[in-house]
Enzyme design. Structure first.
Site, PDB file in Angstrom:
ATOM      1  N   ARG A  17      35.174  50.919  34.450  1.00 30.28           N
ATOM      2  CA  ARG A  17      36.248  50.147  35.109  1.00 30.28           C
ATOM      3  C   ARG A  17      35.912  49.922  36.598  1.00 30.28           C
ATOM      4  O   ARG A  17      35.574  48.827  37.016  1.00 30.28           O
ATOM      5  CB  ARG A  17      37.596  50.876  34.940  1.00 30.28           C
ATOM      6  CG  ARG A  17      38.794  49.990  35.246  1.00 30.28           C
ATOM      7  CD  ARG A  17      39.112  49.850  36.718  1.00 30.28           C
ATOM      8  NE  ARG A  17      39.475  51.113  37.347  1.00 30.28           N
ATOM      9  CZ  ARG A  17      39.627  51.266  38.645  1.00 30.28           C
ATOM     10  NH1 ARG A  17      39.455  50.239  39.469  1.00 30.28           N
ATOM     11  NH2 ARG A  17      39.928  52.442  39.161  1.00 30.28           N
ATOM     12  N   ASP A  18      35.965  50.989  37.399  1.00 28.72           N
ATOM     13  CA  ASP A  18      35.760  50.821  38.849  1.00 28.72           C
ATOM     14  C   ASP A  18      34.339  50.331  39.123  1.00 28.72           C
ATOM     15  O   ASP A  18      34.088  49.584  40.073  1.00 28.72           O
ATOM     16  CB  ASP A  18      36.012  52.167  39.550  1.00 28.72           C
ATOM     17  CG  ASP A  18      36.477  52.027  40.988  1.00 28.72           C
ATOM     18  OD1 ASP A  18      36.152  51.019  41.620  1.00 28.72           O
ATOM     19  OD2 ASP A  18      37.136  52.951  41.495  1.00 28.72           O
ATOM     20  N   HIS A 208      40.220  60.750  44.054  1.00 27.57           N
ATOM     21  CA  HIS A 208      39.342  59.601  43.736  1.00 27.57           C
ATOM     22  C   HIS A 208      38.692  59.150  45.041  1.00 27.57           C
ATOM     23  O   HIS A 208      39.340  58.552  45.895  1.00 27.57           O
ATOM     24  CB  HIS A 208      40.236  58.508  43.128  1.00 27.57           C
ATOM     25  CG  HIS A 208      39.568  57.206  42.816  1.00 27.57           C
ATOM     26  ND1 HIS A 208      39.405  56.733  41.529  1.00 27.57           N
ATOM     27  CD2 HIS A 208      39.047  56.239  43.608  1.00 27.57           C
ATOM     28  CE1 HIS A 208      38.827  55.541  41.554  1.00 27.57           C
ATOM     29  NE2 HIS A 208      38.593  55.219  42.817  1.00 27.57           N
ATOM     30  N   HIS A 210      35.402  57.334  47.237  1.00 30.87           N
ATOM     31  CA  HIS A 210      34.233  56.453  47.293  1.00 30.87           C
ATOM     32  C   HIS A 210      33.305  56.998  48.370  1.00 30.87           C
ATOM     33  O   HIS A 210      33.760  57.551  49.374  1.00 30.87           O
ATOM     34  CB  HIS A 210      34.656  55.010  47.581  1.00 30.87           C
ATOM     35  CG  HIS A 210      35.258  54.344  46.383  1.00 30.87           C
ATOM     36  ND1 HIS A 210      34.564  53.444  45.610  1.00 30.87           N
ATOM     37  CD2 HIS A 210      36.469  54.496  45.789  1.00 30.87           C
ATOM     38  CE1 HIS A 210      35.333  53.038  44.609  1.00 30.87           C
ATOM     39  NE2 HIS A 210      36.504  53.664  44.686  1.00 30.87           N
ATOM     40  N   CYS A 241      36.214  48.143  44.911  1.00 31.89           N
ATOM     41  CA  CYS A 241      37.281  47.164  44.677  1.00 31.89           C
ATOM     42  C   CYS A 241      36.859  45.806  45.226  1.00 31.89           C
ATOM     43  O   CYS A 241      36.547  45.677  46.411  1.00 31.89           O
ATOM     44  CB  CYS A 241      38.565  47.625  45.366  1.00 31.89           C
ATOM     45  SG  CYS A 241      39.864  46.376  45.302  1.00 31.89           S
ATOM     46  N   ASN A 250      31.776  54.714  43.969  1.00 31.35           N
ATOM     47  CA  ASN A 250      32.511  55.978  43.891  1.00 31.35           C
ATOM     48  C   ASN A 250      31.557  57.150  44.092  1.00 31.35           C
ATOM     49  O   ASN A 250      30.339  56.996  43.978  1.00 31.35           O
ATOM     50  CB  ASN A 250      33.110  56.152  42.490  1.00 31.35           C
ATOM     51  CG  ASN A 250      34.205  55.167  42.189  1.00 31.35           C
ATOM     52  OD1 ASN A 250      33.962  53.988  42.017  1.00 31.35           O
ATOM     53  ND2 ASN A 250      35.421  55.658  42.132  1.00 31.35           N
TER      54      ASN A 250
HETATM   55  N1  COA Z   1      46.444  40.285  32.050  1.00 32.95           N
HETATM   56  C1  COA Z   1      45.995  39.034  31.765  1.00 32.95           C
HETATM   57  N2  COA Z   1      46.370  37.942  32.414  1.00 32.95           N
HETATM   58  C2  COA Z   1      47.286  38.109  33.387  1.00 32.95           C
HETATM   59  C3  COA Z   1      47.807  39.351  33.714  1.00 32.95           C
HETATM   60  C4  COA Z   1      47.349  40.477  33.009  1.00 32.95           C
HETATM   61  N3  COA Z   1      47.757  41.706  33.287  1.00 32.95           N
HETATM   62  N4  COA Z   1      48.663  39.195  34.712  1.00 32.95           N
HETATM   63  C5  COA Z   1      48.691  37.895  35.008  1.00 32.95           C
HETATM   64  N5  COA Z   1      47.851  37.242  34.198  1.00 32.95           N
HETATM   65  C6  COA Z   1      47.532  35.828  34.186  1.00 32.95           C
HETATM   66  C7  COA Z   1      48.736  34.936  34.075  1.00 32.95           C
HETATM   67  O1  COA Z   1      49.056  34.734  32.725  1.00 32.95           O
HETATM   68  C8  COA Z   1      48.256  33.675  34.745  1.00 32.95           C
HETATM   69  O2  COA Z   1      47.418  32.977  33.877  1.00 32.95           O
HETATM   70  P1  COA Z   1      47.300  31.383  33.924  1.00 32.95           P
HETATM   71  O3  COA Z   1      46.765  31.038  35.286  1.00 32.95           O
HETATM   72  O4  COA Z   1      46.341  31.059  32.823  1.00 32.95           O
HETATM   73  O5  COA Z   1      48.696  30.888  33.710  1.00 32.95           O
HETATM   74  C9  COA Z   1      47.379  34.207  35.850  1.00 32.95           C
HETATM   75  O6  COA Z   1      46.945  35.498  35.433  1.00 32.95           O
HETATM   76  C10 COA Z   1      48.116  34.307  37.144  1.00 32.95           C
HETATM   77  O7  COA Z   1      49.312  34.992  36.905  1.00 32.95           O
HETATM   78  P2  COA Z   1      50.258  35.508  38.094  1.00 32.95           P
HETATM   79  O8  COA Z   1      51.390  36.267  37.526  1.00 32.95           O
HETATM   80  O9  COA Z   1      50.553  34.362  39.013  1.00 32.95           O
HETATM   81  O10 COA Z   1      49.320  36.560  38.737  1.00 32.95           O
HETATM   82  P3  COA Z   1      48.570  36.488  40.098  1.00 32.95           P
HETATM   83  O11 COA Z   1      47.652  35.345  40.175  1.00 32.95           O
HETATM   84  O12 COA Z   1      49.584  36.643  41.158  1.00 32.95           O
HETATM   85  O13 COA Z   1      47.682  37.822  39.961  1.00 32.95           O
HETATM   86  C11 COA Z   1      47.378  40.057  39.117  1.00 32.95           C
HETATM   87  C12 COA Z   1      48.304  39.085  39.848  1.00 32.95           C
HETATM   88  C13 COA Z   1      47.856  41.444  39.383  1.00 32.95           C
HETATM   89  C14 COA Z   1      47.444  39.757  37.647  1.00 32.95           C
HETATM   90  C15 COA Z   1      45.950  39.845  39.581  1.00 32.95           C
HETATM   91  O14 COA Z   1      45.924  39.818  40.980  1.00 32.95           O
HETATM   92  C16 COA Z   1      45.030  40.916  39.062  1.00 32.95           C
HETATM   93  O15 COA Z   1      44.783  41.034  37.882  1.00 32.95           O
HETATM   94  N6  COA Z   1      44.475  41.696  39.963  1.00 32.95           N
HETATM   95  C17 COA Z   1      43.558  42.760  39.587  1.00 32.95           C
HETATM   96  C18 COA Z   1      43.286  43.597  40.728  1.00 32.95           C
HETATM   97  C19 COA Z   1      42.277  44.651  40.405  1.00 32.95           C
HETATM   98  O16 COA Z   1      42.026  45.020  39.276  1.00 32.95           O
HETATM   99  N7  COA Z   1      41.647  45.152  41.443  1.00 32.95           N
HETATM  100  C20 COA Z   1      40.644  46.146  41.349  1.00 32.95           C
HETATM  101  C21 COA Z   1      41.170  47.477  40.947  1.00 32.95           C
HETATM  102  S1  COA Z   1      41.985  48.326  42.239  1.00 32.95           S
HETATM  103 ZN    ZN Z   2      38.097  53.239  43.291  1.00 32.80          ZN
END
Ligand code: COA
Ligand code: ZN
Length: 333
Positions: A17-18, A208, A210, A241, A250
């Site tokens: 994952r990370d 956790h 890094h 990240c 990490n």
């Molecule tokens: N799984 C799959 N798709 C997701 C989702 C999820 N958990 N959450 C939102 N989406 C999709 C929506 O369906 C939408 O899809 P579309 O564009 O095809 O309609 C799109 O993502 C945007 O949705 P929205 O609710 O507007 O989300 P956002 O653009 O504001 O993003 C997160 C919010 C949280 C979903 C996004 O920023 C994210 O996944 N971040 C991950 C951060 C991460 O993992 N960082 C590293 C670890 S710390």
């Molecule tokens: Zn981390």
């Protein structure tokens, strides 16, 4: 330093994952599954196998469902996945994860950059997720930037403790304190971990770290001093990240296991197995990885003495070396 006396420590690998989330290459699902199955056999307590995030935000983990469907789950190992929102929770529950690892940041700016939500919005989703997951999966809350933020700078201990209080009120009893960009120092880690444990004895804490600034292992020891017994770490030292500038790997799992075992702790982990898996990583991600023990071998490793020492006169020369330097650790073959 506390006495180890065989005390059990719990090692939780987050490489898939990370680690993979920040890699520009997409590691094929079959390779992820083979790696996770290898990690499952190595004695780790927990493996974070993927994240249920938006595939647009984290394309490297777009195969979350397939990974969870294909791994061989080993009894005694917990399989966790990172979840940023309610949608992610529904997906994770459908894939029967053992633990939902919720994520939010201690700092407002990183929460917005990473999750596009304010901290209050994240907390509101946490509440719904805890209710949804009850009876189906454990819930852990990972608090990113708990020791400092690349945007907002220092994070006051009081702010972290306040957020832990919000988690505790929701009934969350597993929390990970994350040093997202490797800014924590050991004195700070010992202080904050001790305060967190004292204020919330019902919470099972994970540390956790890094290694972005070379303080990762020292910080793990500081957390251990504060009574933490669960550690996230990443095979080969992968990690970071994508939404935190300057983030890098990490603490390396096999380096951490090696250190703890050498000190007399019991991690339950087969170090040689981990090293074998770690050596496969460069082929998967297309570059060298930071892990050190995978390159140097464990400290118990012994090399054959130089062939010249076996030649006629060698024992004579060795005796001379020892006479000049009695502390010499040259040993006769
Ligand atoms: N799984 C799959 N798709 C997701 C989702 C999820 N958990 N959450 C939102 N989406 C999709 C929506 O369906 C939408 O899809 P579309 O564009 O095809 O309609 C799109 O993502 C945007 O949705 P929205 O609710 O507007 O989300 P956002 O653009 O504001 O993003 C997160 C919010 C949280 C979903 C996004 O920023 C994210 O996944 N971040 C991950 C951060 C991460 O993992 N960082 C590293 C670890 S710390
Ligand atoms: Zn981390």
């Amino acid at each position: 330093m506390r006495k180890a006396e065989g005390k059990r420590l719990y090692i939780q690998d987050v490489a898939v994952r990370d680690g993979f989330q920040i890699e520009p290459v997409f590691v094929p699902t079959a390779d992820k599954v083979a790696l996770i199955d290898g990690l499952s056999r190595s004695g780790l307590a927990k493996i974070e196998v993927t994240s249920f995030t938006s595939p647009k935000a984290i394309p490297a983990l777009a195969d979350a469902e397939a990974v969870l469907a294909q791994i061989k789950r080993r009894p005694g190992v917990e399989y966790a996945a990172l979840v940023p929102n309610l949608r992610g929770c529904e997906r994770a529950l459908a894939s029967r994860v053992d633990e939902i690892n919720l994520v939010m940041s201690a700092s407002e700016t990183h929460n917005l950059a990473n999750l596009r939500m304010s901290r209050e919005q994240s907390l509101a989703q946490f509440e719904q997720i805890v209710a949804l997951a009850r009876g189906h999966a454990q819930v852990n809350a990972s608090l990113s930037t708990a020791f400092g933020c690349p945007f907002d700078g220092d994070i006051a201990d009081a702010r972290v403790l306040e957020l832990l209080g919000r988690f505790a009120t929701m009934g969350i009893d597993r929390v990970t304190l994350c040093d997202t960009t490797g800014v924590a120092n050991p004195a700070q880690v010992e202080r904050l971990c001790a305060a967190a444990k004292a204020a919330f004895p019902q919470i099972d804490f994970t540390a956790h770290f890094h290694d972005t600034r070379g303080m990762g292992l020292a910080n793990a020891l500081a957390a251990l001093e504060a009574g933490i017994d669960r550690f996230d770490a990443s095979l080969g030292g992968l990690g970071g990240c994508p939404f935190a500038p300057g983030a890098s790997g990490n603490v390396c799992t096999e380096d951490l296991v090696h250190m703890f075992e050498a000190m007399g702790y019991d991690t339950g982990v087969d170090l040689e197995a981990l090293i074998g898996l770690s050596r496969r990583l460069p082929a998967l991600v297309g570059h060298e990885v930071p892990g050190q023990v995978m390159k140097a071998g464990p400290s118990t490793r012994r090399h054959p003495a130089p062939a010249s020492l076996g030649a006629p006169g060698a024992q004579q020369r060795l005796a001379t070396v020892k006479a000049v330097d009695p502390a010499s650790n040259c040993s006769p073959v």
